[in-house]
Design a protein around this motif. Structure first.
Motif: not given
Length: 828
Positions: A509-517
Motif C-alpha cells: 500500500p501507498l499512503y498520502h496524507d494518511g490515506v491508503r492507496y
C-alpha cells in the motif's frame, strides 16, 4: 724477498743501496750476509773510500764501523752529515762497545741506530730493513710534497696562509693575478695591504668567530684593475701548542655563477610577479614532489600560505579525490615526475581545501627540466570549475532524467540498453528488459487528482529504485509506465525473481496524507538473445508480454518466450516442492557399499540423498540439488543428512558393524562459518568416533578460494574426520592442492570408469590418477563400477576399493543389514 723499493723524483722505481764500511773483511762478509736481498750492497774498508762511494752513490743506509785506522767512524759520519748530498743517509754505527757513553756519542754524531758485535744477523737485518722502509717513505713524502706544491700553485683559486697577526707567510699567486701582488712580494705583508681594509675586516671578523681549529665559509668581493670578482671564501684556523698558529684562506672565483644567480633572480622575480597576477592557481615542486612555490590563488584554494606550504609534500598541500567516490586520487605532479611527461588531471577531480571545502578542479601538470634535460621538479596549473561543472552536470541530468521522479528517462535508458547489449554480445551473458505498467492507474489518477497521483508515482519510484541493484536501471517512460533494465544477467531465474518481487513491491500500500492507496502492476519481460536481437525488438516484445499479462487478469508477469516461462514455472514449482519436502520429511538417506574387490569385504558406505514426494514420485538429485544450492536450502538438507548419518553410525556401532560412512558436502556448507564446529558437535552428541565419518568435497569447491579452503580443511581435519575429493579428474586436478591440502581419499569419477575398457584415453587417465595417489600415499575409490572387466582392470592398475552397481545399488539401511552382518557382498 723483502726488498724495500722507493721511487725516483720522476716516479719510477729505484733499487735501494746499502754501503758497508769496515776494515775487517770478515765483518763485511757477515753484514753482507745479514742484508742480502734487501738492497744493492757496496762496501769500503776505510773512511776515505767510504766517503767517495757515499758522495757518488748517495746510499740509503750506511753500516759504519766506528773503530777504523786512519779516519774513524765518527769522522766519516760527521763528513757525511756535512754534505747536502749525503746528509739524509741513514747511518747505523757498528761497534763492539755496549756502554751508554758510546751509544750517546753515536747518536750525537747523527747516527740513526747502531748494532753491536758480535753480530745478531736477524737483528741487523731487521734494523736495516726498517731504515730502508723509512727512507722509501721519506722519499715518497718528499715527492708528494713537491706534487702538492705544484698542484697548489696551479689551482684556479687563491690559497694563502696568514699567521695569528694576519701577516702573510705563503701564497700560491706567483703572478699577482688576484690582488696585483706576487707571492714573493706578498710574504710578510699584512692582510689589509693585500686584500684591502674592507675585506681584511671581513676576514678578521669571521676569524674571531671561529672556534679553535674550526673553519667557516663566506662570500666576498675582490676589486682588481677595475674588475670585480665575486669570491667564495673558506677560512680555516690552524692550531699549535700554546694557541692559534694562523689561518689558511682559500678564495674561489664564482663570478660567473654569481652573475648567473643575479640574472636568474631577476627572471624569478618576473616569473613570481607574473604567476601571482594570473587567475589560475599554480604550485611548483622539487623532484621529490615537495612544494617550492605557491601563488596567491593556490593559497586561497588550498588554505596554505606560502610559508607554511614550502617543503611539504604535494598531497599535504593539494589533496585530490574522485568527486564521485571520494577515494583519494594520485596527484598529477607525481605522474609527471615519474613518467616525465605532461599529465592532465583526472576527470571529476576535487581539491579538498584545508578547511574542508571541496573545489572541482581541472588542468594539468608538467615536469621541469634543467639545461641538461634532467628532471628537477614539476609545476601544476589548475583552476576552480565547480560552478561550470555543476551547471554542466545539471543540464546533462535534466536532459537524461524524468522531471517528476528523477529517474532516467527514455534517452538515458536507450544509451544504457545499447551498452548492455554490446557487453552481453561480447561476454555471452543475457540482458533482461521488464516493462512495468500500473493497472488502472489512469482511473485512480482521474479520481484523486493529478497532484496526488504524481505524489504516489514519486513514492513508488523511490521504492523501486531502492529495491534494484546499482547496476540495474529503472526508467520512467511517462504516465504510469516504468522500464527496468537488468544487464549482465547470468541466469533467467534472477529476472523471474525480480519480476515477482516487483509485483509484491508495487502491491504494498501507498499512503498520502494518511490515506491508503492500493496499486497493482502488470509486467512483460523480454530476454536478449533468447527472443530478440536488438533494442527496438526487445522493447516491442516486453510490451507485448506486458499486454498478455493484463489480458490474463493483471497483477502478474509474462515472458515473451513461452518456453522460458514454462521452464521458470517448473523451477518455481520445484522450489516450492523442495520447501514442502523439508517441512514434511520427504527426504531419506540411502547407502551404497564400498567394496575391497580382492576379498569382497565391505570397507565403507557412501550416504546418498533420496527424495520421494508425497505422491510417490522419485525426484532425481540431478534435478533438485542445483536448485537447493542456488536457493541456499542445501544447508538445511545437509544438516538433515549429517544428523541421519550420525544416527545410523550409532546404530551400526551398537550392532558391531561400525564402518566409515562418507557423505557429500556442498560448497555453501563448506564455506559456512562454523561448519567444522557443527560437524564436531554432531559427532560428540552421538559419541561417534570421528574416524568413522568421511566428508566428500568436489574439486571446484576447494579451488574457489585456496587459502580459505586450506584453512577450512585443516579445521575439519582437527575434528578427526577424513577428507575425500569427489569426482577427481573432472575439475582442476591441480597437483599443488594434492600436496598442500590434507586429503585422505581420491574418488575416481565414474565418467572415466564407464568407458575405460573401450577408450584408451580414459584408461590412461585412470592409470595416471592411481599412480599419483599411490605416490602421495592417498587412498583410492573408483565410482560407477558396473562390469567385471572394469573391476579387473582397476585392480590390475592398483585400485582395489570400488563402488558401483556391480557390487550393490544404493539402499536404505534396513535393506543393507544382511550384507553388513555378512561383512561382504555376495560372490558374483
Amino acid at each position: 724477498m723483502d726488498t724495500a723499493v722507493s721511487t725516483s723524483q720522476h716516479g719510477g722505481p729505484v733499487e735501494p743501496l746499502i754501503l758497508i764500511v769496515d776494515d775487517v773483511a770478515a765483518n763485511i762478509t757477515l753484514l753482507g750476509k745479514a742484508v742480502a736481498g734487501l738492497a744493492q750492497v757496496v762496501f769500503a774498508t776505510d773512511g776515505i773510500s767510504a766517503l767517495e762511494l757515499a758522495f757518488s752513490r748517495a746510499p740509503d743506509v750506511i753500516l759504519l764501523d766506528i773503530e777504523m785506522p786512519g779516519m774513524d767512524g765518527y769522522a766519516v759520519c760527521k763528513a757525511l752529515k756535512a754534505s747536502p748530498r749525503t746528509a739524509g743517509c741513514a747511518v747505523i754505527f757498528v761497534t763492539g762497545h755496549d756502554s751508554a757513553e758510546h751509544e750517546l756519542a753515536s747518536l750525537n754524531e747523527g747516527a740513526v741506530d747502531f748494532v753491536q758485535k758480535p753480530f745478531n744477523l736477524a737483528v741487523v737485518r731487521a734494523r736495516v730493513r726498517t731504515h730502508l722502509e723509512l727512507r722509501a717513505r721519506t722519499r715518497q713524502l718528499r715527492l708528494a710534497r713537491h706534487d702538492l706544491m705544484d698542484l697548489v700553485h696551479s689551482l684556479p683559486a687563491f690559497v694563502a696562509f696568514w699567521d695569528a697577526a694576519f701577516v702573510n707567510r705563503f701564497s700560491n699567486d706567483r703572478d699577482g693575478r688576484w690582488f696585483g701582488v706576487a707571492a714573493s712580494a706578498m710574504r710578510l705583508r699584512p692582510l689589509a695591504e693585500v686584500v684591502g681594509p674592507g675585506n681584511a675586516a671581513l676576514i678578521a671578523a669571521h676569524a674571531a668567530s671561529l672556534e679553535d681549529g674550526g673553519e667557516t665559509t663566506f662570500e666576498m668581493q675582490v676589486l682588481h684593475q677595475a674588475q670585480r670578482r665575486y669570491c667564495h671564501a673558506a677560512l680555516v684556523c690552524r692550531m699549535r701548542e700554546g694557541g692559534r698558529h694562523g689561518y689558511l684562506l682559500l678564495l674561489t672565483d664564482v663570478s660567473a655563477r654569481k652573475l648567473a644567480e643575479l640574472a636568474l633572480g631577476e627572471e624569478k622575480e618576473k616569473f613570481r610577479v607574473t604567476l601571482n597576477s594570473i587567475g589560475d592557481a599554480v604550485i611548483a615542486t622539487d623532484g621529490d614532489a615537495r612544494v617550492t612555490f605557491i601563488n596567491p590563488v593556490a593559497e586561497l584554494m588550498t588554505g596554505f600560505h606560502a610559508g607554511e606550504a614550502l617543503g611539504l609534500a604535494i598531497e599535504t598541500v593539494m589533496p585530490l579525490c574522485n568527486g564521485a567516490s571520494g577515494e583519494p586520487s594520485v596527484n598529477p605532479i607525481r605522474i609527471a615526475l615519474r613518467e616525465n611527461r605532461i599529465v592532465g588531471m583526472a576527470f571529476d577531480s576535487q581539491l579538498i581545501g584545508r578547511a574542508g571545502r571541496r573545489y572541482a578542479v581541472e588542468d594539468s601538470a608538467a615536469p621541469i627540466l634543467d639545461a641538461g634535460g634532467k628532471r628537477s621538479g614539476a609545476i601544476i596549473v589548475f583552476h576552480d570549475v565547480s560552478e561550470a561543472r555543476a551547471m554542466a552536470f545539471k543540464m546533462t541530468h535534466l536532459a537524461q532524467h524524468d522531471a517528476l521522479t528523477d529517474l532516467p528517462n527514455r534517452v538515458l535508458l536507450r544509451d544504457r540498453t545499447s551498452q548492455a547489449l554490446e557487453q552481453a554480445g561480447r561476454s555471452g551473458q543475457r540482458v533482461a528488459l521488464l516493462l512495468l505498467d500500473l493497472d488502472n492507474f489512469k482511473a485512480i489518477n482521474s479520481a484523486i487528482g493529478h497532484s496526488i497521483g504524481d505524489a504516489l508515482l514519486k513514492q513508488l519510484a523511490d521504492r523501486l529504485r531502492m529495491f534494484l541493484r546499482v547496476s540495474d536501471t529503472i526508467s520512467r517512460q511517462g504516465g504510469d509506465e516504468f522500464v527496468i533494465l537488468i544487464p549482465a544477467l547470468d541466469e533467467v531465474a534472477y529476472a523471474d525473481r525480480v519480476a515477482r518481487q516487483l509485483l509484491a513491491l508495487v502491491a504494498t500500500p501507498l499512503y498520502h496524507d494518511g490515506v491508503r492507496y492500493d496499486v497493482t502492476a502488470s509486467i512483460g519481460l523480454s530476454l536478449y538473445p533468447d527472443d530478440c536481437s536488438e533494442q527496438e525488438e526487445m522493447y516491442r516484445h516486453a510490451d507485448a508480454a506486458m499486454y498478455k499479462a493484463k489480458q490474463d487478469g493483471k497483477n502478474r508477469y509474462h515472458f515473451f518466450a513461452s518456453e522460458i516461462e514454462e521452464i521458470l514455472l517448473a523451477r518455481n514449482a520445484l522450489d516450492r516442492d523442495l520447501r514442502i519436502a523439508l517441512d514434511e520429511s520427504e527426504f531419506a538417506v540411502a547407502y551404497q557399499p564400498k567394496v575391497d574387490a580382492r576379498s569382497g569385504r565391505i570397507v565403507g558406505l557412501e550416504a546418498l540423498l533420496r527424495w520421494c514426494r508425497a505422491d510417490g514420485v522419485q525426484v532425481s538429485p540431478a534435478d533438485f540439488i542445483p536448485l537447493a544450492e542456488e536457493t541456499g536450502m542445501i544447508v538445511q538438507i545437509g544438516s538433515f543428512v549429517l544428523d541421519q548419518v550420525c544416527r545410523d553410525l550409532v546404530e551400526l556401532t551398537a550392532a558391531g558393524c561400525a564402518m566409515r560412512i562418507s557423505m557429500n558436502i556442498s560448497g555453501k556448507e563448506f564455506q559456512e562459518e562454523g561448519f567444522a564446529t557443527r560437524i564436531a558437535a554432531a559427532l560428540d552428541a552421538g559419541g561417534i568416533a570421528p574416524a568413522l565419518l568421511e566428508l566428500e568435497i568436489t574439486e571446484g569447491t576447494l579451488m574457489g578460494d585456496i587459502e580459505r579452503s586450506r584453512a577450512n580443511l585443516l579445521q575439519l581435519k582437527r575434528t578427526g574426520v577424513s577428507i575425500s575429493i569427489d569426482d577427481f579428474g573432472t575439475g582442476y586436478s591441480s597437483l599443488s592442492y594434492l600436496k598442500n591440502f590434507p586429503i585422505d581419499v581420491l574418488k575416481i569419477d565414474q565418467s572415466f570408469v564407464r568407458d575405460m575398457l573401450s577408450n584408451t584415453q580414459d584408461a590412461s587417465i585412470i592409470s595416471a590418477i592411481i599412480h599419483l595417489a599411490n605416490s602421495l600415499q592417498i587412498a583410492l575409490v573408483a565410482e560407477g563400477v558396473e562390469q567385471e572387466g572394469q573391476a579387473a582392470a582397476l585392480a590390475a592398475m592398483g585400485c582395489s576399493t570400488m563402488q558401483g552397481y556391480l557390487y550393490a545399488r544404493p539402499m536404505p539401511l534396513t535393506l543393507l543389514w544382511p550384507l553388513l552382518k555378512a561383512g561382504r557382498v555376495p560372490a558374483r
